[in-house]
Design a protein around this motif. Structure first.
Motif, PDB file in Angstrom:
ATOM      1  N   VAL A 188       8.750  36.057  35.176  1.00 45.51           N
ATOM      2  CA  VAL A 188       9.791  35.347  35.927  1.00 45.51           C
ATOM      3  C   VAL A 188      11.096  36.124  35.976  1.00 45.51           C
ATOM      4  O   VAL A 188      12.140  35.580  36.332  1.00 45.51           O
ATOM      5  N   GLY A 189      11.044  37.418  35.624  1.00 47.29           N
ATOM      6  CA  GLY A 189      12.185  38.271  35.903  1.00 47.29           C
ATOM      7  C   GLY A 189      13.026  38.716  34.736  1.00 47.29           C
ATOM      8  O   GLY A 189      14.021  39.417  34.930  1.00 47.29           O
ATOM      9  N   TYR A 190      12.678  38.363  33.498  1.00 41.11           N
ATOM     10  CA  TYR A 190      13.462  38.802  32.349  1.00 41.11           C
ATOM     11  C   TYR A 190      13.049  40.217  31.949  1.00 41.11           C
ATOM     12  O   TYR A 190      11.861  40.540  31.891  1.00 41.11           O
ATOM     13  N   THR A 191      14.027  41.052  31.644  1.00 43.52           N
ATOM     14  CA  THR A 191      13.756  42.394  31.140  1.00 43.52           C
ATOM     15  C   THR A 191      13.497  42.341  29.641  1.00 43.52           C
ATOM     16  O   THR A 191      13.774  41.330  28.976  1.00 43.52           O
ATOM     17  N   ASP A 192      12.968  43.452  29.088  1.00 41.45           N
ATOM     18  CA  ASP A 192      12.689  43.501  27.647  1.00 41.45           C
ATOM     19  C   ASP A 192      13.957  43.253  26.835  1.00 41.45           C
ATOM     20  O   ASP A 192      13.932  42.545  25.822  1.00 41.45           O
ATOM     21  N   TYR A 193      15.077  43.829  27.285  1.00 40.27           N
ATOM     22  CA  TYR A 193      16.320  43.657  26.540  1.00 40.27           C
ATOM     23  C   TYR A 193      16.761  42.194  26.537  1.00 40.27           C
ATOM     24  O   TYR A 193      17.125  41.651  25.496  1.00 40.27           O
ATOM     25  N   ILE A 226      13.544  26.610  26.403  1.00 39.72           N
ATOM     26  CA  ILE A 226      14.975  26.315  26.379  1.00 39.72           C
ATOM     27  C   ILE A 226      15.675  27.618  25.998  1.00 39.72           C
ATOM     28  O   ILE A 226      15.467  28.136  24.903  1.00 39.72           O
ATOM     29  N   ILE A 227      16.473  28.146  26.910  1.00 42.73           N
ATOM     30  CA  ILE A 227      17.024  29.489  26.755  1.00 42.73           C
ATOM     31  C   ILE A 227      18.544  29.436  26.791  1.00 42.73           C
ATOM     32  O   ILE A 227      19.132  28.812  27.679  1.00 42.73           O
ATOM     33  N   VAL A 228      19.179  30.068  25.814  1.00 43.08           N
ATOM     34  CA  VAL A 228      20.624  30.277  25.809  1.00 43.08           C
ATOM     35  C   VAL A 228      20.855  31.756  26.113  1.00 43.08           C
ATOM     36  O   VAL A 228      20.569  32.621  25.283  1.00 43.08           O
ATOM     37  N   ASP A 229      21.342  32.024  27.305  1.00 44.05           N
ATOM     38  CA  ASP A 229      21.485  33.390  27.796  1.00 44.05           C
ATOM     39  C   ASP A 229      22.913  33.879  27.539  1.00 44.05           C
ATOM     40  O   ASP A 229      23.873  33.270  28.023  1.00 44.05           O
ATOM     41  N   PRO A 230      23.087  34.971  26.779  1.00 44.51           N
ATOM     42  CA  PRO A 230      24.440  35.479  26.521  1.00 44.51           C
ATOM     43  C   PRO A 230      25.219  35.813  27.789  1.00 44.51           C
ATOM     44  O   PRO A 230      26.458  35.808  27.768  1.00 44.51           O
ATOM     45  N   GLU A 231      24.513  36.092  28.888  1.00 45.61           N
ATOM     46  CA  GLU A 231      25.201  36.407  30.128  1.00 45.61           C
ATOM     47  C   GLU A 231      25.895  35.184  30.726  1.00 45.61           C
ATOM     48  O   GLU A 231      26.845  35.310  31.498  1.00 45.61           O
ATOM     49  N   LYS A 232      25.409  33.996  30.385  1.00 45.33           N
ATOM     50  CA  LYS A 232      26.020  32.759  30.872  1.00 45.33           C
ATOM     51  C   LYS A 232      26.815  32.047  29.785  1.00 45.33           C
ATOM     52  O   LYS A 232      27.762  31.326  30.072  1.00 45.33           O
ATOM     53  N   SER A 233      26.401  32.223  28.527  1.00 47.07           N
ATOM     54  CA  SER A 233      27.029  31.532  27.409  1.00 47.07           C
ATOM     55  C   SER A 233      28.405  32.115  27.104  1.00 47.07           C
ATOM     56  O   SER A 233      28.679  33.281  27.376  1.00 47.07           O
ATOM     57  N   LEU A 234      29.253  31.278  26.507  1.00 47.30           N
ATOM     58  CA  LEU A 234      30.567  31.734  26.054  1.00 47.30           C
ATOM     59  C   LEU A 234      30.558  32.109  24.577  1.00 47.30           C
ATOM     60  O   LEU A 234      31.602  32.408  24.005  1.00 47.30           O
ATOM     61  N   LEU A 235      29.374  32.099  23.965  1.00 50.25           N
ATOM     62  CA  LEU A 235      29.241  32.434  22.552  1.00 50.25           C
ATOM     63  C   LEU A 235      28.813  33.898  22.395  1.00 50.25           C
ATOM     64  O   LEU A 235      28.200  34.467  23.302  1.00 50.25           O
ATOM     65  N   ILE A 248      14.951  39.529  26.980  1.00 49.04           N
ATOM     66  CA  ILE A 248      14.016  38.704  26.213  1.00 49.04           C
ATOM     67  C   ILE A 248      14.418  38.679  24.742  1.00 49.04           C
ATOM     68  O   ILE A 248      14.351  37.638  24.073  1.00 49.04           O
ATOM     69  N   GLU A 249      14.860  39.818  24.221  1.00 51.17           N
ATOM     70  CA  GLU A 249      15.243  39.897  22.815  1.00 51.17           C
ATOM     71  C   GLU A 249      16.643  39.356  22.561  1.00 51.17           C
ATOM     72  O   GLU A 249      16.960  38.945  21.440  1.00 51.17           O
ATOM     73  N   SER A 250      17.498  39.346  23.572  1.00 50.49           N
ATOM     74  CA  SER A 250      18.897  38.969  23.358  1.00 50.49           C
ATOM     75  C   SER A 250      19.152  37.475  23.522  1.00 50.49           C
ATOM     76  O   SER A 250      20.114  36.948  22.977  1.00 50.49           O
ATOM     77  N   VAL A 251      18.292  36.783  24.286  1.00 51.48           N
ATOM     78  CA  VAL A 251      18.549  35.363  24.549  1.00 51.48           C
ATOM     79  C   VAL A 251      18.141  34.515  23.359  1.00 51.48           C
ATOM     80  O   VAL A 251      17.257  34.880  22.573  1.00 51.48           O
ATOM     81  N   GLU A 311      26.547  37.058  21.383  1.00 50.45           N
ATOM     82  CA  GLU A 311      25.099  37.205  21.545  1.00 50.45           C
ATOM     83  C   GLU A 311      24.335  36.857  20.280  1.00 50.45           C
ATOM     84  O   GLU A 311      23.279  36.226  20.332  1.00 50.45           O
ATOM     85  N   ASN A 312      24.867  37.242  19.113  1.00 45.85           N
ATOM     86  CA  ASN A 312      24.141  36.991  17.869  1.00 45.85           C
ATOM     87  C   ASN A 312      24.175  35.520  17.445  1.00 45.85           C
ATOM     88  O   ASN A 312      23.568  35.156  16.438  1.00 45.85           O
TER      89      ASN A 312
END
Length: 349
Positions: free
Chosen positions: A170-175, A78-87, A177-180, A89-90
């Motif tokens: 599945v395509g996530y970069t190192d950055y 279950i992933i909350v991605d800052p690129e899609k989220s309105l919240l 992976i740490e930010s989501v 990143e932290n």
């Protein structure tokens, strides 16, 4: 290989549409509960309002986070991605944990409501009186269970080296992976030499959370049956008006419908995920997309049974929708007793 599906924009659009429907229907229902509830509901009125407030919170959380449910082979994230989220990143990880806790509450909350209805029908006033103790117990139990659920999710479903490997595949970069925000289960990870092992941490986590949900479902089914028996016994007692009897059945049927919806749209898809990842080890991303969609459908329609089944609420909505016909119909209702009887025959539940 990319984790993005060509249908993902369609999924996101549909999710937001369902979120909008859920927001409107729940706002309508909470106004009906506050202003159009029968006078003798007592504390149950506040318990109903509490459920609607929770679902409004869940709707807003879903809108802000737009979580991705990723299923692949023997893994479920279950992933909350800052690129899609309105919240910010932290906030992503905290939002992910709250989202999981809200999922648990969506099933636990109806067991509490059935239990309360049962004590009302049995006349156990020590459990149903509008006292501070009862408010804290009936409205706080769900929060305690959600905190318990979220704690074990946090303790046993954190990101690790196994999850990073799968996310890279599945395509996530190192950055990213740490930010989501990340909650994940990997049941049979592979070592560098290709050996597949059992990840006991994931099994412990899923055992505790699944046991919590099954316990809540058992409580709900048990008190639903007891509530059904108590309702039949209660309305057969002398001194109850037909209007009051109808209201008791309407409350029961509305609660049953509200409880079935999360089971159909949340628990069953989640069972499919666990079966495909734990037993078959052959899960596909479409199953995760299905769960994301069904959660949004649950939030969209769960208020509708209460609006449609409970007569004071239903009548208020009908009058609001057909307000321009009110004056035209009134003269015919006053001139003919037969027309009154016919009107009552289809408006009564």
């Amino acid at each position: 290989m990319s984790h993005h599906s060509s249908l993902e924009p369609i999924y996101s659009t549909l999710q937001r549409c369902f979120i909008g429907i859920g927001l409107i229907s729940n706002l309508i229902l909470i106004n009906l509960i506050i202003f159009r509830s029968p006078k003798d509901l007592g504390l149950y009125k506040y318990l109903m309002a509490y459920i609607i407030c929770f679902e409004l919170f869940y709707i807003i959380l879903e809108f802000l986070t737009v979580p991705d449910l990723l299923t692949l082979d023997y893994a479920f994230f279950i992933i909350v991605d800052p690129e899609k989220s309105l919240l910010p990143e932290n906030w992503s990880q905290v939002a992910d944990l709250i989202y999981c806790g809200a999922f648990a509450v969506s099933l636990v909350i109806f067991g509490c409501q059935f239990a309360y209805r049962y004590h009302v029908l049995k006349g156990n006033s020590s459990w149903t009186a509008s006292t501070p103790r009862n408010f804290i117990f009936w409205l706080g139990t769900q929060a305690v269970l959600a905190s318990f659920y979220s704690y074990f999710v946090h303790a046993f479903m954190q990101r690790n080296d196994y999850s990073k490997k799968i996310m890279k595949n599945v395509g996530y970069t190192d950055y990213r992976i740490e930010s989501v925000g990340f909650i994940g289960l990997i049941f049979y990870p592979k070592l560098d030499n290709g050996t597949q092992i059992i990840n006991w941490q994931s099994f412990i986590g899923v055992s505790v959370t699944t046991a919590t949900l099954f316990a809540s479902e058992f409580t709900m089914i048990y008190f639903a049956y007891k509530c059904f028996q108590a309702t039949k016994s209660f309305i057969n007692q002398s001194g109850c008006s037909s209007k009051f009897r109808r209201l008791q059945w309407q409350l029961f049927y509305a609660l049953v419908a509200q409880a079935i919806i999360p089971i159909l749209f949340m628990q069953i898809p989640m069972t499919m995920i666990y079966t495909s990842t734990i037993v078959l080890r052959r899960s596909i991303p479409a199953i995760g997309h299905l769960q994301s969609m069904t959660i949004s459908i649950y939030l969209a329609i769960d208020a509708l049974p209460t609006i449609l089944i409970i007569k004071p609420y239903r009548d208020t909505v009908i009058r609001s929708l057909f307000f321009w016909k009110k004056r035209k119909v009134a003269p015919y209702q006053t001139n003919s007793s037969n027309s009154k009887q016919q009107h009552a025959s289809w408006t009564n539940f």
